[in-house]
Scaffold this motif. Structure first.
Motif, mmCIF file in Angstrom:
data_model
loop_
_atom_site.group_PDB
_atom_site.id
_atom_site.type_symbol
_atom_site.label_atom_id
_atom_site.label_comp_id
_atom_site.label_asym_id
_atom_site.label_seq_id
_atom_site.Cartn_x
_atom_site.Cartn_y
_atom_site.Cartn_z
ATOM 1 N N ASN A 1 4.509 -3.547 8.325
ATOM 2 C CA ASN A 1 4.079 -2.903 9.558
ATOM 3 C C ASN A 1 5.154 -1.936 10.030
ATOM 4 N N GLN B 1 -8.844 -15.569 3.411
ATOM 5 C CA GLN B 1 -8.212 -14.901 4.555
ATOM 6 C C GLN B 1 -7.535 -15.870 5.517
ATOM 7 N N GLU C 1 2.687 -8.262 6.451
ATOM 8 C CA GLU C 1 1.389 -8.928 6.426
ATOM 9 C C GLU C 1 0.928 -9.038 4.978
ATOM 10 N N TYR C 2 0.623 -10.258 4.557
ATOM 11 C CA TYR C 2 0.150 -10.493 3.197
ATOM 12 C C TYR C 2 -1.357 -10.252 3.135
ATOM 13 N N VAL D 1 1.709 -7.220 -0.166
ATOM 14 C CA VAL D 1 2.221 -7.268 1.196
ATOM 15 C C VAL D 1 2.243 -5.863 1.771
ATOM 16 N N LYS E 1 -8.193 -5.577 16.272
ATOM 17 C CA LYS E 1 -6.830 -5.276 15.845
ATOM 18 C C LYS E 1 -6.210 -4.195 16.726
ATOM 19 N N THR F 1 1.173 -15.475 6.305
ATOM 20 C CA THR F 1 1.812 -14.368 7.032
ATOM 21 C C THR F 1 2.592 -14.874 8.238
ATOM 22 N N ARG F 2 1.971 -15.725 9.039
ATOM 23 C CA ARG F 2 2.649 -16.199 10.242
ATOM 24 C C ARG F 2 3.799 -17.144 9.894
ATOM 25 N N ASN G 1 4.534 -9.554 13.394
ATOM 26 C CA ASN G 1 4.684 -9.660 11.951
ATOM 27 C C ASN G 1 5.386 -8.428 11.402
ATOM 28 N N ASN H 1 6.792 -14.989 8.480
ATOM 29 C CA ASN H 1 7.376 -14.127 9.509
ATOM 30 C C ASN H 1 8.043 -14.926 10.619
ATOM 31 N N LYS I 1 -3.583 -15.587 6.274
ATOM 32 C CA LYS I 1 -3.084 -15.390 7.642
ATOM 33 C C LYS I 1 -2.032 -16.439 7.988
#
Length: 726
Positions: free
Chosen positions: A534, A99, A90-91, A531, A577, A106-107, A87, A110, A103
């Motif tokens: 990374n 959540q 990441e939001y 957002v 993580k 986000t995926r 990613n 990206n 998620k």
């Protein structure tokens, strides 16, 4: 002019406002030597074109590619920071129950929108190159409506099936574009029966609309001259050329499109740098297909009081020249288009800052001059000029023959003499090394940090090399953080808003190897998500990243062990993580295959069971262990003593039993022995009797035999006597 609240602007007033902002913005960029001139020079130097440094005839024309070399080293370092993981962005949401949806967003953005629908990492490379060379790189996103038609021909449909087909086609949003019916005669036992069969062509429209992302050439980006940041600009727009056919397909009237002039970038005497040279570029002004004509178009965001309700943002599309634009569309701004800027070395109070190529270009110019002089000196030293007395030369044409060993006929010695040129090329190398160091300081990268110069590393300790690399990478890290918090964050926040506003259909896409249904219509309750970009762990290599993550993992495990699983510092989600980041640092594309997210089936964070009673202190633990050891030792000693006594008793009883058994066996043996002796005596006596009886019988038999023999002898004697008597 006086302010008149509630009075809207007319279309003509809006066109004048657009013209004023575009003209002033372009004049500020292309009329200023510190922006356009430096940008043009940087781009030329990047391509190895140095028209401002002509070479004399017969001299070296070599060009030193300092700008291209160091920009080429900076780009991989920057891209690795953002693209080493799955990613780029990441939001995040403050609501825990959202959540799982966040998620998925986000995926989806990206992996699908950024990498599959658009060019992904290649796009970031273009964006970084524009910023590093052209001062400011601009990335644009917009929503593109696009439909694809799919035709399917169905034949042989009976009358009763035609009605059902029509209902199915209507339910699927398709349409029947062609329909033919023909009569068919079928033979039956009752005779010929006529019926109709139908052939239809069904056209299905597939929605292929998507959010587009692309990097626009810096010279096509227009921003208000008075803007200090992109957000406070009155106008920010993309001024470019569009095909007339695309404008007509988008719904703009053909008669208006036909009146728009051809697109020309030319600003006074400055040609467009990124596209082909205008003198050789293909012109479609007189093309046989007018749909292929490129017309001037400007679209962007304008802040004004268009409807008389106060200042707000409006999305606009205009065509024509800067001085006389024609407004084609204006609507309230709702993320129809957006811009994200990236300046690697921003300056206060202005959008246009500086870039590494600004300093590298000056170094490239000096390096080119030095290397040309070094080459010229080397050439003249190896092939020096000659002093010739022409009257002493027999054949002057032989002087032009430079072949090795070629003779030159002279009338007397000394007719030809070489003019010695001192060799000073080696002195230039010291100067070039100095400017190489300046280039490394300007760019933040070096051959050593890139692993390209092993000789430099030979005479350095590991600590010194690490310190130098860390210092050099400081500039790269600073540029990366500016990019992340500025342009990247703007881009991904805008992409989310664009998809949320315009994707009104569900898409079935493949994410992480599994099909997922994404329907942004279910996101309407979500607020404008924030957002996080990374940026990785820095600009070190994979080994460094892995070592850092391993140290973090160990610290997290110690915190979980000492503080418990429900401590406010380290949770299982953070540990997972870290493990996933370690897998990514090792080059694993899908770390979730090895370390799953610590979440429950309903998407809530997984929490361990409630902890037991408080843990005793270390001294109490040691004291308890000692006491337990004593108690265990006593129990073991008592058990051993009891077991020993029992074993003695059992051994004594067993011994007594064995003695009694042995005595009984001995007595039995004695009795048996006595009985055996008496029996033997009886047997002996019986045997003796038998022997005596047999002996008497034998004696009697012998006596009988003797008597028989005597009788026989007497008979024989008697017989002899009788014979003799005869």
């Amino acid at each position: 002019m006086n302010i008149e609240p509630g009075k809207p602007l007319t279309q003509e007033e809006v066109e004048r406002l657009i013209s004023a902002e575009v003209v002033a913005g372009r004049e500020y960029v292309f009329g200023a030597d510190n922006i356009a001139a430096e940008r043009d020079r940087n781009y030329d130097y990047y391509r190895g074109i140095m028209n401002d440094l002509p070479a004399a005839a017969g001299r070296s024309r070599v060009v030193e590619h300092t700008v291209a070399n160091y920009i080429g080293l900076m780009k991989p370092n920057l891209l690795r920071i953002f693209t080493s993981g799955r990613n780029v962005a990441e939001y995040v949401s403050l609501k825990q129950d959202l959540q799982p949806v966040v998620k998925l967003i986000t995926r989806f953005i990206n992996d699908v929108v950024f990498r599959k629908d658009n060019r992904g990492e290649l796009l970031l490379g273009d964006w970084a190159e524009d910023a590093l060379v052209q001062k400011v790189g601009v990335c644009m996103y917009w929503w593109e409506e696009r439909w694809e038609s799919k035709d399917e021909i169905l034949e042989g449909i009976p009358d009763e099936g035609m009605l059902l087909l029509a209902q199915q086609v209507q339910a699927q949003g398709a349409e029947i574009v062609e329909h033919t019916a023909s009569e068919v005669i079928a033979q039956t036992p009752l005779g010929a029966v006529a019926s109709q069969v139908h052939s239809v062509k069904v056209r299905t429209r597939v929605n292929k609309s998507k959010c587009c992302i692309d990097v626009i050439p810096p010279e096509e980006f227009v921003v208000s001259r008075s803007a200090r940041t992109l957000e406070d600009a009155v106008l920010k727009a993309h001024r470019t050329g569009a095909l007339a056919g695309d404008l007509v397909r988008a719904g703009y009237p053909a008669e208006i499109v036909n009146e728009l002039p051809d697109y020309e970038f030319q600003y006074e005497d400055r040609p467009q740098k990124y596209n082909q040279d205008p003198t050789t570029a293909q012109s479609r002004g007189e093309t046989v297909d007018p749909m292929l004509r490129r017309v001037a178009i400007t679209r962007g965001i304008l802040t004004c009081d268009y409807d008389g309700t106060g200042l707000k943002d409006w999305y606009f599309v205009s065509g024509g020249h800067d001085s006389s634009p024609k407004l084609l569309e204006i609507a309230p701004y709702n993320s129809q288009i957006g811009f994200a800027d990236f300046c690697p070395e921003p300056m206060p109070h202005t959008i246009y800052g500086r870039c590494p190529a600004d300093r590298l270009s000056a170094i490239q110019k000096i390096q080119t001059v030095l290397i040309r002089q070094m080459n010229d000196n080397l050439f003249l030293s190896n092939t020096p000029q000659r002093e010739v007395v022409m009257d002493w030369i027999v054949k002057p044409d032989q002087l032009m023959n430079m072949a090795p060993g070629a003779p030159v006929l002279v009338k007397q010695p000394g007719a030809i003499r070489e003019i010695a040129i001192p060799f000073v090329a080696d002195k230039v190398l010291t100067a070039t090394q100095y400017y190489d160091g300046q280039a490394e300081m300007s760019s933040g990268v070096s051959r050593m940090s890139a692993g390209l110069d092993p000789d430099v590393l030979q005479n350095q300790s590991a600590t010194a090399a690490a310190n130098q690399q860390s210092a050099m990478m400081g500039r790269i890290e600073m540029i990366a953080r500016i990019w992340a918090q500025g342009g990247m964050r703007k881009l991904f926040r805008g992409v989310f808003r664009c998809i949320k506003a315009y994707q009104d259909f569900a898409r079935v896409v493949q994410i992480d190897g599994a099909p997922q249904t994404v329907d942004p219509r279910q996101w309407q309750e979500l607020e404008d998500l924030d957002v996080n970009i990374n940026t990785g762990l820095g600009t070190g290599n994979r080994e460094r990243d892995f070592m850092v993550l391993s140290a973090i993992e160990q610290t997290q495990k110690e915190a979980l062990t000492q503080l418990g699983p429900n401590n406010p510092i380290v949770t299982f989600q953070k540990l997972v993580k870290t493990l996933q980041l370690k897998a990514e640092a090792a080059g694993i594309a899908y770390p979730e295959n090895f370390f799953g997210d610590a979440v429950n089936p309903d998407g809530t964070p997984w929490t361990p069971p409630e902890p037991g009673p408080p843990q005793p202190t270390p001294d109490a633990v040691i004291f308890g262990q000692v006491e337990k050891y004593k108690a265990d030792t006593k129990v073991k000693t008592d058990s051993i003593k009891i077991a020993s006594d029992e074993r003695l008793k059992l051994a004594q009883m067993q011994n007594d039993k064995e003695i009694a058994l042995a005595k009984a066996q001995l007595d039995a043996a004695i009795e048996a022995e006595k009985l055996g002796i008496d029996r033997a005596k009886v047997l002996v006596d019986a045997a003796k009797v038998d022997v005596d009886s047999k002996a008497n019988e034998d004696r009697k038999e012998i006596e009988t035999t003797k008597a028989d023999a005597a009788l026989a002898k007497a008979a024989v004697a008697k017989a002899g006597k009788h014979k003799n008597a005869t």
